[in-house]
Design an enzyme around this catalytic site. Structure first.
Site, short mmCIF file in Angstrom:
data_model
loop_
_atom_site.label_atom_id
_atom_site.label_comp_id
_atom_site.label_asym_id
_atom_site.label_seq_id
_atom_site.Cartn_x
_atom_site.Cartn_y
_atom_site.Cartn_z
N GLU A 122 27.64 -0.16 -15.17
CA GLU A 122 28.17 1.01 -16.04
C GLU A 122 27.34 1.90 -15.01
OE1 GLU A 122 26.75 -1.37 -20.36
OE2 GLU A 122 24.60 -0.52 -19.12
N CYS A 135 24.67 9.06 -13.20
CA CYS A 135 23.78 8.11 -12.51
C CYS A 135 24.74 6.66 -12.27
CB CYS A 135 22.41 7.81 -13.94
SG CYS A 135 21.57 6.02 -13.42
N CYS A 142 21.29 -7.45 -10.00
CA CYS A 142 20.23 -6.34 -9.70
C CYS A 142 19.82 -7.74 -9.51
CB CYS A 142 18.84 -5.17 -10.09
SG CYS A 142 17.99 -4.93 -8.78
N CYS A 146 12.31 -6.00 -11.95
CA CYS A 146 11.30 -5.27 -12.27
C CYS A 146 11.45 -5.22 -13.29
CB CYS A 146 11.76 -3.80 -11.98
SG CYS A 146 12.37 -3.37 -9.71
N CYS A 149 12.29 -3.21 -17.06
CA CYS A 149 13.87 -2.73 -16.82
C CYS A 149 15.03 -3.43 -17.07
CB CYS A 149 14.35 -2.37 -15.41
SG CYS A 149 15.74 -2.21 -14.29
N GLY A 211 21.12 -1.74 -9.57
CA GLY A 211 21.27 -1.82 -8.36
C GLY A 211 20.13 -1.27 -7.32
N GLU A 212 19.33 -1.70 -7.09
CA GLU A 212 18.74 -1.32 -5.21
C GLU A 212 19.77 -1.38 -4.74
OE1 GLU A 212 15.65 -0.74 -4.75
OE2 GLU A 212 16.89 0.11 -2.99
N SER A 265 10.56 4.18 -6.92
CA SER A 265 9.87 3.62 -8.32
C SER A 265 8.84 2.92 -8.04
CB SER A 265 11.07 2.39 -9.30
OG SER A 265 12.59 3.01 -8.88
N HIS A 267 5.08 3.16 -10.45
CA HIS A 267 5.01 2.76 -11.48
C HIS A 267 3.83 2.19 -11.65
CE1 HIS A 267 9.31 3.73 -12.59
NE2 HIS A 267 9.57 2.62 -11.69
N ASN A 344 12.08 2.96 -22.40
CA ASN A 344 12.78 3.02 -23.33
C ASN A 344 12.51 1.13 -23.39
OD1 ASN A 344 13.69 5.70 -23.08
ND2 ASN A 344 13.81 5.50 -21.05
N CYS A 387 16.86 5.39 -19.53
CA CYS A 387 16.37 5.12 -17.49
C CYS A 387 15.90 3.15 -17.77
CB CYS A 387 15.38 5.48 -17.50
SG CYS A 387 15.36 5.76 -15.75
S1 SF4 Z 1 14.73 -0.82 -11.42
FE1 SF4 Z 1 16.63 -0.87 -10.10
S2 SF4 Z 1 15.51 -2.59 -8.39
FE2 SF4 Z 1 14.43 -2.89 -10.35
S3 SF4 Z 1 15.17 -4.32 -11.74
FE3 SF4 Z 1 16.11 -2.38 -12.04
S4 SF4 Z 1 17.71 -2.38 -11.23
FE4 SF4 Z 1 16.99 -3.39 -10.01
#
Ligand code: SF4
Length: 415
Positions: A122, A135, A142, A146, A149, A211-212, A265, A267, A344, A387
């Site tokens: 996406e 974005c 990924c 996290c 996420c 993704g990272e 990130s 957090h 979110n 996000c």
């Molecule tokens: S925040 Fe980024 S690095 Fe962490 S799981 Fe989500 S997509 Fe992957």
């Protein structure tokens, strides 16, 4: 608040980023999107042009691809008519396929895209009064899991190629109608202003989609080089931000070799909580991460590092957390700003969003500590574009399917 204490922490701690092989196109043609000009010249030479011709043609084709958004060799009017079918037979200028385009009622747009070998990912466009931010995703799925996420609940399918990454920017320009109109002739190029004049909607890029990016370093670098190349999409590196969850060993390279703005990130400010929310913290801890930020090439008060901080109720949102955040950023003398992101929610998430009052109080403490800490307005929530919400429909479907199958299996056993 969900009780998470007994739940195991998901995610691999030290993921191994393995890129899957990319299935070649069935028609045998080579996609030029995502290749640097010199590689295009090598391909042209390999296909039979002499070195001088190959160099000239690659320059022309590159220009048409990135300055004009052309995908059809027949439209390249400064290339001899007889040459164009030769190119069409051997090469293609691709785009990720659009599976679905959604429009949020706040103007945010989300596209579900598909690679040539059938994997979905996406991208999201967020228009604001003074800018338009795309974005961009770097991987399908990924590895990092996290915990706040949704994308992190997808398995990693594969790294996106440079063409698939820069292809998102190209596609956004297609959709926003941002390619220059006007004369299609190389000889007219002296009048650059005709098509680099601003007023464009797409002004900024953030590598913050699925993704990272630092686990797909080479492909992300290749794509961003094309975005920043004056002969490519010619977007300033100051308008590009790469967001990492904290892949410490790749951060210095990122600053040196790509040179874009950095977002991290963060957090959480304690080991326990960050280990839970961002499991890569078990590998690269907060101190190591902040030191890498302090050493990030190019960071300065004019180019501050952004720290993303998702606001999770009763998890990381106390006054003590806010004070500790200020202390840490000061200890490492970081030119920093903090983005506070209201969580979110997504189906199955184990967290809740902090209350608006709590977020405000947290923000005030950080501001009083001399660090900018605006609260990010959630965008595109109604289309799951906000996000941490990205997850492809196919994956959602398959998970729903899996859940159904699991329920049926349980019911079957009970019978
Ligand atoms: S925040 Fe980024 S690095 Fe962490 S799981 Fe989500 S997509 Fe992957």
């Amino acid at each position: 608040m969900a009780d998470t204490t007994l739940m195991s922490i998901p995610g691999q701690v030290d993921p191994v980023p393995v890129a899957r092989d990319i299935t070649p196109r069935e028609d045998g043609r080579v996609d030029l999107l995502g290749l640097p000009k010199k590689d295009i010249a090598v391909l042209f030479e390999g296909a039979g042009l002499d070195a001088r011709q190959a160099k000239l043609r690659s320059k022309q084709v590159f220009h048409w691809i990135y300055h004009r958004g052309v995908t059809d060799f027949e439209a390249m009017t400064d290339i001899a008519k007889t040459m164009r079918p030769w190119l069409t037979e051997r090469f293609v200028i691709g785009r990720p396929e659009v599976v679905e385009a959604q429009h949020s009622n706040d103007g945010t747009r989300k596209w579900l895209l598909r690679t040539a070998d059938g994997h979905e990912f996406e991208m999201v466009f967020i228009p604001d009064a003074d800018r338009g931010t795309l974005c961009v995703s770097s991987q399908v799925g990924c590895t990092l899991n996290c915990r706040f996420c949704h994308t992190g609940t997808m398995r990693l399918v594969r790294n996106l190629t440079p063409g698939e990454i820069v292809g998102q920017v190209m596609l956004a320009r297609d959709a926003l109608g941002e390619w220059p109109k006007g004369k299609m002739d190389f000889a007219e190029e002296a009048d650059e202003a005709e098509y680099t004049a601003d007023g464009r909607l797409l002004t900024n890029i953030v590598m913050m989609g699925m993704g990272e990016p630092l686990y797909n370093f080479d492909n992300v670098k290749g794509a961003l080089k094309l975005v920043m190349d004056g002969d490519g999409l010619a977007l300033s590196k100051r308008r590009i931000t790469l967001s990492t969850s904290g892949v410490v060993p790749a951060m210095e390279r990122c600053g040196e070799e790509i040179g874009v703005n950095l977002a991290v990130s963060l957090h959480a400010v304690t080991k326990d909580i960050r280990d839970e929310i961002v499991p890569i913290n078990k590998k690269y801890g907060i101190e190591e991460l902040l030191q890498a930020c302090a050493d990030y090439p190019g960071a300065s008060n004019a180019r501050r590092i952004t720290f993303e901080y998702v606001m999770l109720k009763d998890k990381n949102d106390s006054d003590e957390d806010a004070h500790e955040l200020v202390r840490l950023l000061k200890e490492y003398k970081l030119p920093a700003k903090v983005n506070l992101i209201p969580f979110n929610p997504w189906p199955g998430a184990v967290y809740e969003c902090s209350t608006p009052e709590r977020i405000k109080a947290f923000s005030n403490i950080v501001f009083e500590g001399g660090i900018s800490a605006p609260v990010r307005t959630p965008r595109g929530r109604d289309i799951d574009a906000a996000c941490g919400q990205l997850k492809t429909a196919a994956e959602k479907k398959s998970r729903a399917q899996l859940d159904r199958e699991a329920a049926e299996a349980v019911a079957g056993e009970a019978r």
